[in-house]
Design a protein around this motif. Structure first.
Motif, short mmCIF file in Angstrom:
data_model
loop_
_atom_site.label_atom_id
_atom_site.label_comp_id
_atom_site.label_asym_id
_atom_site.label_seq_id
_atom_site.Cartn_x
_atom_site.Cartn_y
_atom_site.Cartn_z
N LEU A 20 3.22 6.09 -2.77
CA LEU A 20 4.43 6.79 -3.11
C LEU A 20 4.55 6.87 -4.65
O LEU A 20 5.67 7.48 -5.21
N GLY A 21 3.69 6.22 -5.41
CA GLY A 21 4.00 6.11 -6.76
C GLY A 21 5.28 5.28 -7.31
O GLY A 21 5.61 5.43 -8.49
N ILE A 22 5.55 4.23 -6.50
CA ILE A 22 6.55 3.27 -6.71
C ILE A 22 6.16 2.26 -7.69
O ILE A 22 5.03 1.62 -7.18
N ASP A 23 6.60 1.91 -8.66
CA ASP A 23 6.38 0.86 -9.74
C ASP A 23 6.49 -0.60 -8.87
O ASP A 23 7.47 -0.89 -8.30
N VAL A 24 5.34 -1.30 -8.80
CA VAL A 24 5.37 -2.77 -8.30
C VAL A 24 5.32 -3.67 -9.39
O VAL A 24 4.14 -3.78 -10.05
N ASP A 25 6.23 -4.76 -9.21
CA ASP A 25 5.83 -5.73 -10.45
C ASP A 25 5.29 -6.96 -9.82
O ASP A 25 4.96 -6.85 -8.75
N ASP A 26 5.12 -7.74 -10.62
CA ASP A 26 3.98 -8.87 -10.30
C ASP A 26 4.71 -9.79 -9.20
O ASP A 26 4.02 -10.49 -8.52
N THR A 27 6.11 -10.10 -9.11
CA THR A 27 6.78 -10.79 -8.10
C THR A 27 6.61 -10.11 -6.79
O THR A 27 6.35 -10.70 -5.67
N GLU A 28 6.77 -8.45 -6.70
CA GLU A 28 6.75 -7.82 -5.56
C GLU A 28 5.17 -7.75 -5.00
O GLU A 28 4.83 -7.83 -3.73
N LYS A 29 4.33 -7.86 -6.02
CA LYS A 29 2.77 -7.84 -5.56
C LYS A 29 2.65 -9.23 -4.51
O LYS A 29 1.83 -9.19 -3.64
N GLU A 30 3.33 -10.63 -5.32
CA GLU A 30 3.17 -11.87 -4.48
C GLU A 30 4.17 -12.07 -3.23
O GLU A 30 3.79 -12.44 -2.21
N GLN A 80 0.68 -1.24 -0.02
CA GLN A 80 0.07 0.10 0.09
C GLN A 80 0.99 1.26 0.08
O GLN A 80 0.76 2.24 -0.82
N LYS A 81 1.87 1.44 0.75
CA LYS A 81 2.93 2.48 1.04
C LYS A 81 3.42 2.70 -0.49
O LYS A 81 3.67 3.66 -1.00
N ALA A 82 4.06 1.73 -1.20
CA ALA A 82 4.46 1.86 -2.52
C ALA A 82 3.78 2.41 -3.36
O ALA A 82 4.09 3.36 -4.05
N ARG A 83 2.66 1.90 -3.30
CA ARG A 83 1.38 2.60 -4.39
C ARG A 83 1.18 3.81 -3.96
O ARG A 83 1.11 4.94 -5.00
N PRO A 110 5.62 -9.02 -1.02
CA PRO A 110 5.75 -7.76 -0.73
C PRO A 110 6.99 -7.31 0.07
O PRO A 110 7.59 -6.29 0.18
N ILE A 111 7.52 -8.40 0.56
CA ILE A 111 8.85 -8.28 1.43
C ILE A 111 10.01 -7.62 0.67
O ILE A 111 10.60 -6.73 1.18
N LEU A 112 9.85 -7.98 -0.62
CA LEU A 112 10.84 -7.28 -1.60
C LEU A 112 10.70 -5.94 -1.68
O LEU A 112 11.80 -5.41 -2.01
N LEU A 113 9.67 -5.35 -1.50
CA LEU A 113 9.60 -4.00 -1.77
C LEU A 113 10.18 -2.99 -0.81
O LEU A 113 10.39 -1.89 -1.09
N HIS A 114 10.81 -3.67 0.26
CA HIS A 114 11.52 -2.81 1.21
C HIS A 114 12.79 -2.23 0.51
O HIS A 114 13.17 -1.09 0.95
N ALA A 115 13.36 -2.73 -0.62
CA ALA A 115 14.33 -2.33 -1.39
C ALA A 115 14.08 -1.07 -2.08
O ALA A 115 14.84 -0.06 -1.86
N LYS A 116 13.01 -1.03 -2.85
CA LYS A 116 12.31 0.46 -3.76
C LYS A 116 12.12 1.18 -2.51
O LYS A 116 12.04 2.59 -2.59
#
Length: 199
Positions: free
Chosen positions: A68-78, A63-66, A80-86
């Motif tokens: 902030l307008g950060i692009d989220v790919d399909d793997t990150e949607k499944e 939710q936070k990535a969205r 989300p722990i990967l999103l901490h890098a972006k």
């Protein structure tokens, strides 16, 4: 902003265990730098801030990535722990004042790796894996290789990580596959060339 100021802000932002991990990664990276002549300041900042995106709990990261307008790919949607890098890249820029693209790339790829990584990014990636708090099968070999050959250490890391993810039936991020494939192709070519020389 000085590294000391960043360190103080990071301590206020992260859970205690995550902050202590960040400091161990930072210290490990500092020990690795002289072996590879990487830029000390850039590597230090990348290592210290690699997990700064963890100030957002994993359950809130999508939710936070969205927001902030950060692009989220399909793997990150499944996963989300990967999103901490972006998220880390975002906070490195907007909270810690980091603008150097090499530092931001080190933060961006510290979990997945990717192809064409700089030495700074490789050191941050590996320091995250081999810091003294880590304990997994093969970590001692990886620690040894990480102070001798960055590419070989990256290749071993990809092998271990991909094997673990497959066993756990987890998704493998395309960046990790790209990084592995690039190094695997390089080593295959070297083996072929060395084989020809022996004939």
């Amino acid at each position: 902003m000085t590294i000391e100021e960043m360190r103080a802000m990071l301590e206020e932002s992260l859970p205690r265990k995550r902050y202590e991990h960040s400091i161990r990664v930072y210290e490990t990276a500092l020990r690795m730098i002289p072996h590879f002549h990487a830029d000390k300041e850039k590597t230090a900042v990348g290592a210290l801030l690699h997990d700064c995106g963890r100030q957002i709990p994993t359950k809130e990261s999508l939710q936070k990535a969205r927001e902030l307008g950060i692009d989220v790919d399909d793997t990150e949607k499944e996963q989300p722990i990967l999103l901490h890098a972006k998220l880390g890249v975002y906070y490195a820029v907007h909270k810690y004042g980091v603008t150097d693209p090499e530092v931001l790339d080190a933060i961006r790829y510290h979990s997945t790796g990717t192809s064409d990584m700089t030495d700074i990014a490789k050191i941050v990636f590996l320091a995250d894996l081999i810091e003294p708090g880590r304990d997994f099968e093969g970590v001692e070999e990886l620690r040894d290789v990480s102070f001798k050959n960055l590419d070989r250490a990256m290749f071993l890391s990809y092998e271990n990580t991909i094997r673990y993810l497959l066993e756990d039936e987890a998704l493998i991020h395309p960046d990790a596959i790209a990084g592995y494939n690039q190094l695997a192709a390089r080593y295959k070519k070297m083996e072929k060339e060395n084989g020809k020389k022996r004939k």
